[in-house]
Write a protein that holds these residues in place. Structure first.
Motif, PDB file in Angstrom:
ATOM      1  N   GLU A  16       3.821   9.272  -1.995  1.00 60.18           N
ATOM      2  CA  GLU A  16       3.768  10.700  -2.296  1.00 60.18           C
ATOM      3  C   GLU A  16       5.181  11.254  -2.224  1.00 60.18           C
ATOM      4  O   GLU A  16       5.897  11.000  -1.255  1.00 60.18           O
ATOM      5  CB  GLU A  16       2.855  11.439  -1.318  1.00 60.18           C
ATOM      6  N   ARG A  55      -6.812  -0.324  -4.299  1.00 65.28           N
ATOM      7  CA  ARG A  55      -5.665  -0.977  -4.935  1.00 65.28           C
ATOM      8  C   ARG A  55      -5.737  -2.499  -4.967  1.00 65.28           C
ATOM      9  O   ARG A  55      -5.004  -3.126  -5.722  1.00 65.28           O
ATOM     10  CB  ARG A  55      -4.374  -0.508  -4.267  1.00 65.28           C
ATOM     11  N   GLN A  75       0.834  -1.195   0.000  1.00 69.74           N
ATOM     12  CA  GLN A  75       0.000   0.000   0.000  1.00 69.74           C
ATOM     13  C   GLN A  75       0.879   1.260   0.000  1.00 69.74           C
ATOM     14  O   GLN A  75       0.601   2.231  -0.711  1.00 69.74           O
ATOM     15  CB  GLN A  75      -0.905   0.002   1.235  1.00 69.74           C
ATOM     16  N   GLY A  97      -6.298   3.837  -6.228  1.00 68.49           N
ATOM     17  CA  GLY A  97      -7.182   3.139  -5.310  1.00 68.49           C
ATOM     18  C   GLY A  97      -8.582   2.949  -5.889  1.00 68.49           C
ATOM     19  O   GLY A  97      -8.985   3.683  -6.801  1.00 68.49           O
ATOM     20  N   GLY A 142       1.067   3.823  -3.035  1.00 64.71           N
ATOM     21  CA  GLY A 142       0.481   5.092  -2.615  1.00 64.71           C
ATOM     22  C   GLY A 142       1.507   6.168  -2.314  1.00 64.71           C
ATOM     23  O   GLY A 142       1.176   7.202  -1.718  1.00 64.71           O
ATOM     24  N   SER A 154       1.077   7.580 -10.353  1.00 69.29           N
ATOM     25  CA  SER A 154      -0.183   7.513  -9.609  1.00 69.29           C
ATOM     26  C   SER A 154      -1.301   6.892 -10.434  1.00 69.29           C
ATOM     27  O   SER A 154      -2.246   6.315  -9.889  1.00 69.29           O
ATOM     28  CB  SER A 154      -0.608   8.909  -9.150  1.00 69.29           C
TER      29      SER A 154
END
Length: 278
Positions: free
Chosen positions: A149, A198, A143, A196, A147, A191
Motif C-alpha cells: 500500500e 495470492r 505477501q 488475493g 500487497g 493491485s
C-alpha cells in the motif's frame, strides 16, 4: 525524448505500446524484471546494463502490466499465457529470432514459461531469485511485495526486505520507487496484477517439473542465501530438476543479487552466456 531515464524506446506489440531500454550490439540479450511496486526495466537493470552492453545487444522491456508499457483496457486478470504472448510479440516486433534471457524473480518464471513453450526462441538462461515452481508457498516477504500500500515508509521497509544489508537501500531508490508507485492509476493497476488470495498467482507463474526436466537450455541459477522473498531452496530445486543447469549461491545476499553482488554477478553471467551460441 523524455528526461525520465525509465522511458526508453517504444514498440507496438499487437496494439500494446511497449516501453523498453536498449543498449549495445551483437547477440541479443533480453532482461526481464521482477514484480515489485514501482518496478521498471530501467530500475531493475540499470546497474548492470552498461556491463552487459559491452558484449550483447541488451533489450530490457517493461512487461505487460508494469512500468511504462500500456496497460490494456480489456484486461480481465493476467495469465502466463498472456505474458508469454506479449514477450514473443515483443521479439517479433523487433525482429529478434532468438535471444539469451536473464529473469529476475517473476521475470525468471516468465523466462521459464517462454523457454518451455517456445524453446527455439531461447538460447542461454540466467535465473535470479526466480519463482516458477508449483510447490512454492507464499512467503511473508512476497505477501508484502504484492500487497504493498503506497506510502514512503512502506516503500522504505519493503526495499529493506529486498536487500540483506539495509545500508544498500539508499533514499534515492526509495523515493524513485515510491514516486513510480503513485503515478496516476499506478497503484490500481498494480493491485490488479496479483489480488488475493495470492497463492494462486504462484501457481499461475509455475512451470511443471516434467517441462523443466525436458529443457535443453544451458541455465545458470543465481540466488542470495538470505533471500526472504523467494527462499534459496527454490533455486536448489530448480538445479535438481533442470538438467543442463548450474547453481551459484551468494552468502550475505538477499533478493537483489544484481545490486548486492553486482560485480560478481556480472563476472558470472557474461562468460556463461558468451560461450553459448545462438
Amino acid at each position: 525524448m523524455s528526461d525520465n531515464p525509465e522511458i526508453g524506446q517504444n514498440v507496438d506489440v499487437n496494439g500494446i505500446g511497449t516501453n523498453y531500454i536498449t543498449a549495445g550490439s551483437g547477440t541479443p540479450l533480453i532482461l526481464i524484471h521482477g514484480s515489485g511496486p514501482g518496478v521498471t526495466a530501467y530500475a531493475n537493470w540499470r546497474g548492470v546494463i552498461p556491463d552487459f552492453s559491452q558484449h550483447f545487444h541488451c533489450y530490457a522491456p517493461d512487461t505487460l502490466g508494469f512500468g511504462y508499457t500500456d496497460f490494456p483496457d480489456d484486461i480481465d486478470g493476467f495469465s502466463m499465457d498472456r505474458w508469454v504472448a506479449h514477450l514473443i510479440g515483443f521479439m517479433d516486433a523487433l525482429g529478434i529470432a532468438k535471444a539469451h534471457f536473464i529473469g529476475n524473480s517473476y521475470g525468471g518464471a516468465l523466462t521459464l514459461a517462454l523457454a518451455t513453450r517456445h524453446p527455439d526462441r531461447v538460447g542461454g538462461i540466467v535465473l535470479m531469485g526466480s519463482a516458477g515452481r508449483a510447490e512454492f508457498q507464499m512467503t511473508q516477504g512476497l505477501q508484502e511485495v504484492w500487497g504493498y500500500e503506497p506510502s514512503i515508509d512502506n516503500m522504505r521497509e519493503l526495499m529493506r526486505t529486498f536487500a540483506h544489508d539495509p545500508s544498500l537501500v539508499k533514499e534515492e531508490i526509495v523515493r524513485s520507487r515510491y514516486e513510480a508507485s503513485i503515478r496516476p492509476g499506478a497503484h490500481e493497476k498494480y493491485s490488479s496484477l496479483f489480488p488475493g488470495p495470492r497463492q494462486r498467482w504462484l501457481t499461475e507463474l509455475s512451470t511443471s517439473d516434467d517441462k523443466l526436466s525436458a529443457m535443453p537450455h544451458p541455465t545458470l541459477i543465481v540466488h542470495g542465501r538470505e533471500d526472504v522473498i523467494v527462499p534459496v531452496e527454490r533455486s536448489i530445486r530448480f538445479n535438481e530438476v533442470i538438467p543442463n543447469s548450474e547453481l551459484h549461491v551468494f552468502g550475505n545476499c538477499g533478493h537483489w543479487t544484481q545490486i548486492e553482488m553486482r560485480e560478481r554477478f556480472v563476472e558470472l553471467v557474461i562468460p556463461f552466456l558468451k560461450r553459448i551460441a545462438l
